[in-house]
Design a protein around this motif. Sequence first.
Motif, PDB file in Angstrom:
ATOM      1  N   PHE A   1       0.821  -1.199   0.000  1.00 29.94           N
ATOM      2  CA  PHE A   1       0.000   0.000   0.000  1.00 29.94           C
ATOM      3  C   PHE A   1       0.857   1.252   0.000  1.00 29.94           C
ATOM      4  O   PHE A   1       1.915   1.312   0.624  1.00 29.94           O
ATOM      5  N   GLU A   2       0.355   2.263  -0.725  1.00 30.53           N
ATOM      6  CA  GLU A   2       0.993   3.571  -0.755  1.00 30.53           C
ATOM      7  C   GLU A   2       0.035   4.592  -0.150  1.00 30.53           C
ATOM      8  O   GLU A   2      -1.189   4.373  -0.108  1.00 30.53           O
ATOM      9  N   VAL A   3       0.569   5.697   0.311  1.00 33.37           N
ATOM     10  CA  VAL A   3      -0.278   6.786   0.806  1.00 33.37           C
ATOM     11  C   VAL A   3      -1.220   7.215  -0.321  1.00 33.37           C
ATOM     12  O   VAL A   3      -0.787   7.439  -1.458  1.00 33.37           O
ATOM     13  N   GLY A   4      -2.500   7.283  -0.020  1.00 36.48           N
ATOM     14  CA  GLY A   4      -3.514   7.623  -1.010  1.00 36.48           C
ATOM     15  C   GLY A   4      -4.291   6.431  -1.530  1.00 36.48           C
ATOM     16  O   GLY A   4      -5.342   6.601  -2.161  1.00 36.48           O
ATOM     17  N   ASP A   5      -3.826   5.204  -1.276  1.00 36.98           N
ATOM     18  CA  ASP A   5      -4.543   4.013  -1.728  1.00 36.98           C
ATOM     19  C   ASP A   5      -5.874   3.872  -0.987  1.00 36.98           C
ATOM     20  O   ASP A   5      -6.011   4.277   0.177  1.00 36.98           O
ATOM     21  N   VAL A   6      -6.824   3.257  -1.679  1.00 34.24           N
ATOM     22  CA  VAL A   6      -8.190   3.138  -1.169  1.00 34.24           C
ATOM     23  C   VAL A   6      -8.427   1.758  -0.555  1.00 34.24           C
ATOM     24  O   VAL A   6      -8.014   0.740  -1.102  1.00 34.24           O
ATOM     25  N   LEU A   7      -9.103   1.770   0.595  1.00 31.09           N
ATOM     26  CA  LEU A   7      -9.595   0.540   1.216  1.00 31.09           C
ATOM     27  C   LEU A   7     -11.118   0.614   1.298  1.00 31.09           C
ATOM     28  O   LEU A   7     -11.698   1.698   1.469  1.00 31.09           O
ATOM     29  N   TYR A   8     -11.749  -0.546   1.200  1.00 25.04           N
ATOM     30  CA  TYR A   8     -13.205  -0.648   1.314  1.00 25.04           C
ATOM     31  C   TYR A   8     -13.521  -1.495   2.540  1.00 25.04           C
ATOM     32  O   TYR A   8     -13.040  -2.634   2.654  1.00 25.04           O
ATOM     33  N   GLY A   9     -14.336  -0.948   3.451  1.00 26.13           N
ATOM     34  CA  GLY A   9     -14.611  -1.648   4.688  1.00 26.13           C
ATOM     35  C   GLY A   9     -16.089  -1.811   4.989  1.00 26.13           C
ATOM     36  O   GLY A   9     -16.889  -0.907   4.719  1.00 26.13           O
ATOM     37  N   VAL A  10     -16.456  -2.961   5.555  1.00 23.35           N
ATOM     38  CA  VAL A  10     -17.834  -3.227   5.988  1.00 23.35           C
ATOM     39  C   VAL A  10     -17.900  -3.011   7.494  1.00 23.35           C
ATOM     40  O   VAL A  10     -17.156  -3.657   8.248  1.00 23.35           O
ATOM     41  N   PRO A  11     -18.746  -2.101   7.978  1.00 22.36           N
ATOM     42  CA  PRO A  11     -18.834  -1.865   9.424  1.00 22.36           C
ATOM     43  C   PRO A  11     -19.350  -3.082  10.169  1.00 22.36           C
ATOM     44  O   PRO A  11     -20.139  -3.871   9.642  1.00 22.36           O
ATOM     45  N   ARG A  12     -18.896  -3.197  11.394  1.00 26.99           N
ATOM     46  CA  ARG A  12     -19.452  -4.241  12.272  1.00 26.99           C
ATOM     47  C   ARG A  12     -20.901  -3.928  12.595  1.00 26.99           C
ATOM     48  O   ARG A  12     -21.741  -4.825  12.654  1.00 26.99           O
ATOM     49  N   HIS A  13     -21.211  -2.632  12.816  1.00 34.52           N
ATOM     50  CA  HIS A  13     -22.574  -2.207  13.144  1.00 34.52           C
ATOM     51  C   HIS A  13     -22.944  -1.058  12.218  1.00 34.52           C
ATOM     52  O   HIS A  13     -22.476   0.064  12.390  1.00 34.52           O
ATOM     53  N   ILE A  14     -23.788  -1.346  11.256  1.00 34.87           N
ATOM     54  CA  ILE A  14     -24.088  -0.365  10.212  1.00 34.87           C
ATOM     55  C   ILE A  14     -25.026   0.747  10.702  1.00 34.87           C
ATOM     56  O   ILE A  14     -24.924   1.894  10.267  1.00 34.87           O
ATOM     57  N   CYS A  15     -25.937   0.435  11.627  1.00 34.37           N
ATOM     58  CA  CYS A  15     -26.976   1.402  12.012  1.00 34.37           C
ATOM     59  C   CYS A  15     -26.395   2.727  12.531  1.00 34.37           C
ATOM     60  O   CYS A  15     -26.689   3.790  11.979  1.00 34.37           O
ATOM     61  N   PRO A  16     -25.570   2.717  13.596  1.00 37.76           N
ATOM     62  CA  PRO A  16     -25.010   3.986  14.059  1.00 37.76           C
ATOM     63  C   PRO A  16     -23.946   4.541  13.120  1.00 37.76           C
ATOM     64  O   PRO A  16     -23.646   5.734  13.167  1.00 37.76           O
ATOM     65  N   THR A  17     -23.367   3.692  12.260  1.00 40.14           N
ATOM     66  CA  THR A  17     -22.390   4.197  11.289  1.00 40.14           C
ATOM     67  C   THR A  17     -23.064   5.106  10.280  1.00 40.14           C
ATOM     68  O   THR A  17     -22.559   6.186   9.952  1.00 40.14           O
ATOM     69  N   VAL A  18     -24.212   4.692   9.754  1.00 47.07           N
ATOM     70  CA  VAL A  18     -24.939   5.516   8.780  1.00 47.07           C
ATOM     71  C   VAL A  18     -25.227   6.894   9.346  1.00 47.07           C
ATOM     72  O   VAL A  18     -25.100   7.914   8.656  1.00 47.07           O
TER      73      VAL A  18
END
Length: 369
Positions: free
Chosen positions: A323-340
């Motif tokens: 990975f380099e600075v600026g690279d993108v990661l995609y993550g699935v939250p453990r708890h989506i409700c309060p994340t939204v």
Amino acid sequence: MPEQWFQVVEEDKIASPSLLVYPARVEENIKRLIKMVGSTDRLRPHVKTHKMPEIIKLQLQHGISKFKCSTIAEMEMVAETGGKDVLLAYQPVGPNIARVRELSDKFPEVKFSVCVDDTSVVRGLESAFQDKTDALGVYLDIDCGMHRTGIDPGAKAMDLYRTIHESRVLRLGGLHAYDGHNHEEDLFRRTERCAFDFQIVRTMAEELQEEGIPVPEIVAGGSPTLPIHAKNKEFTCSPGTVFLWDYGYGTGLPDVDFLVAAVLLVRVISKPGGNRICVDLGHKAVAAENPHPRVRFLNLMDGEAVMQSEEHLVLQTLNSNEFEVGDVLYGVPRHICPTVALYSSATTIKEGQVTGEWQITARERRLTV
């Protein structure tokens, strides 16, 4: 076309951290929900997870007409979007009683209801609606084992239900029981516990009906017990997480088959060494009420959270050199409700392309009422 379903072709169009929503996957989850329950008439989905008018519109298009909310802002959003039957699964107290009345006046064509577990609230609602008979429905909230809200089934609960039934102002809605404490991973054990928790609800409904007192609707459960309540034709199911899903339920409920439809896009902002990378996903961008891991990255399988602060998440990984600075990661939250609720809008993605934004309207505590 992207290599993976979650990837965005032109990532540089999206600032980070951002919440991405995939409408086609949301719609597939709606279809799976309807198929599981068998009828839209037995669905009263919860709005609290997504808080978005566009997801309400998709449900309406598929014939879902009843909704459940946690806040008055959510109720207003549903009514404004076209929902005609809206239940507040939260006992209104203080000025919120007047807000419910104001909401009823603003949307006279909508069938509003609330949950209660206390006589004083029933009297407060009667006072607020004394000149508007039958405008507000009232459900008795039953504590079936979570011990958060609701009244214990028994003589006191029966008396309170009779009080609602005998009211000259309020409309009798039925019973509401939420079993949010039942997260048993094994379906057999979850089913056993559900049967035990809801026997008291069934018994109360039977006793009321034997007295000649109707129970128009029994609103039951959330996402974990959805497959169980879906088989009980007398229950209306009210899941919420199923529309967006998350890895908490995705791993903890292997028998509940829904698609992840919301993902966090974040970027590497620093490489401090020691097999560590730092991404722009702090407490303010993902729900932080659970211990780590609070997010599971789809394109970094071995990332282990070692530090998180307001705007930073430090991950340890043997693949840090990739990975380099600026690279993108995609993550699935453990708890989506309060994340939204941490985002004002979500970027919509179709086949790897940015297609627009959906406003997370009901993250606000107050809209107009």
